[in-house]
Design an enzyme around this catalytic site. Structure first.
Site, PDB file in Angstrom:
ATOM      1  N   LYS A 114      66.145  64.945  14.363  1.00  0.00           N
ATOM      2  CA  LYS A 114      67.143  63.924  14.040  1.00  0.00           C
ATOM      3  C   LYS A 114      68.458  64.308  14.713  1.00  0.00           C
ATOM      4  CE  LYS A 114      64.250  62.007  11.105  1.00  0.00           C
ATOM      5  NZ  LYS A 114      63.604  60.702  11.374  1.00  0.00           N
ATOM      6  N   SER A 132      61.482  57.170  15.143  1.00  0.00           N
ATOM      7  CA  SER A 132      62.721  57.251  14.374  1.00  0.00           C
ATOM      8  C   SER A 132      63.934  57.571  15.244  1.00  0.00           C
ATOM      9  CB  SER A 132      62.597  58.306  13.272  1.00  0.00           C
ATOM     10  OG  SER A 132      62.533  59.609  13.822  1.00  0.00           O
TER      11      SER A 132
END
Length: 249
Positions: free
Chosen positions: A114, A54
């Protein structure tokens, strides 16, 4: 007057402490090392492994990173759990562009990593896969938006957030650099500051072989067998040597 002489006192006996056994010395050394490692892990630096793509291309599957925990104020947790007893004062709050490790809001037993794209009070929009912060396009050089695949989140469709979303107080909005293949705030909302563990700092190891670090003995044995049997075997891509020591930003 007769001279009197005092008899010299007997020399005091000297006793030496019994030497410690090697087993006791080993146990004490291991205990000190364990307490020191626990102290460092709790308040300063913690190691994490990247399990998914990701954050490509910034972070690759198999990257092992160190996370700075004191920058945002280290969480004081019960050992071997995610339960927080509070946190130390922070040097600063997260800001857009920081790569953070945090407790996944949907499952407190998992940690996610993230990039922060917006902080409290800022508005977030996604129009045709382009990110807008406070109505202005945010051209993030780290973002990968070339993948044609799309995912729709519970709250924020990947193709476009229907209206500007304002990040609430004491929260941050996070997204993966691999925008079209990232499970992030578009799906489950913003991250509370209390759930943030720290900022990604450096890649100390990067593994591209089968399995994980436990595969290294298997790799060594395979190499030995290949040498003995004169079989060709290419392992140059198992350890990504060029990524070792790379700063994360």
């Amino acid at each position: 007057m007769a001279e009197t002489r005092t008899r010299p006192a007997a020399a005091a006996a000297v006793t030496w402490p019994k030497p410690k056994s090697q087993l006791r010395e080993l146990i004490e050394a291991l205990t000190v090392a364990l307490l020191l490692a626990l102290f460092i892990r709790t308040f300063f630096v913690q190691a994490f492994k990247i399990p998914s793509g990701s954050m490509l291309p910034t972070l690759q599957i198999g990257d092992h990173i160190l996370v700075n925990k004191f920058l945002y104020g280290a969480r004081i947790e019960i050992p071997l759990t995610q339960r927080s007893l509070g946190r130390l004062p922070a040097l600063r709050k997260p800001k857009p562009g920081d790569i953070i490790v945090f407790i996944y809001p949907k499952n407190t037993e998992q940690d996610f990593i993230k990039r922060v794209v917006a902080v409290e009070g800022q508005t977030v929009e996604v129009r045709n896969r382009h990110l807008f912060i406070n109505g202005q396009p945010w051209d993030d050089p780290h973002a990968n938006v070339t993948n044609p695949g799309t995912r729709e989140g519970d709250n924020f469709p990947a193709e476009g957030i229907p209206r500007p979303y304002t990040v609430p107080a004491d929260h941050v909005f996070v997204m993966g650099d691999n925008r079209n293949n990232s499970y992030d705030s578009r799906f489950w909302g913003p991250v509370p500051l209390s759930a943030i563990k720290g900022q990604a700092m450096i890649i100390y190891f990067s593994w591209n072989g089968p399995g994980d670090l436990l595969a290294i003995p298997v790799k060594a044995m395979t190499r030995l067998v290949a040498a003995v049997t004169h079989l060709g075997w290419d392992d140059e891509h198992w350890v990504r040597w060029d990524r070792l020591g790379r700063l994360v930003y």
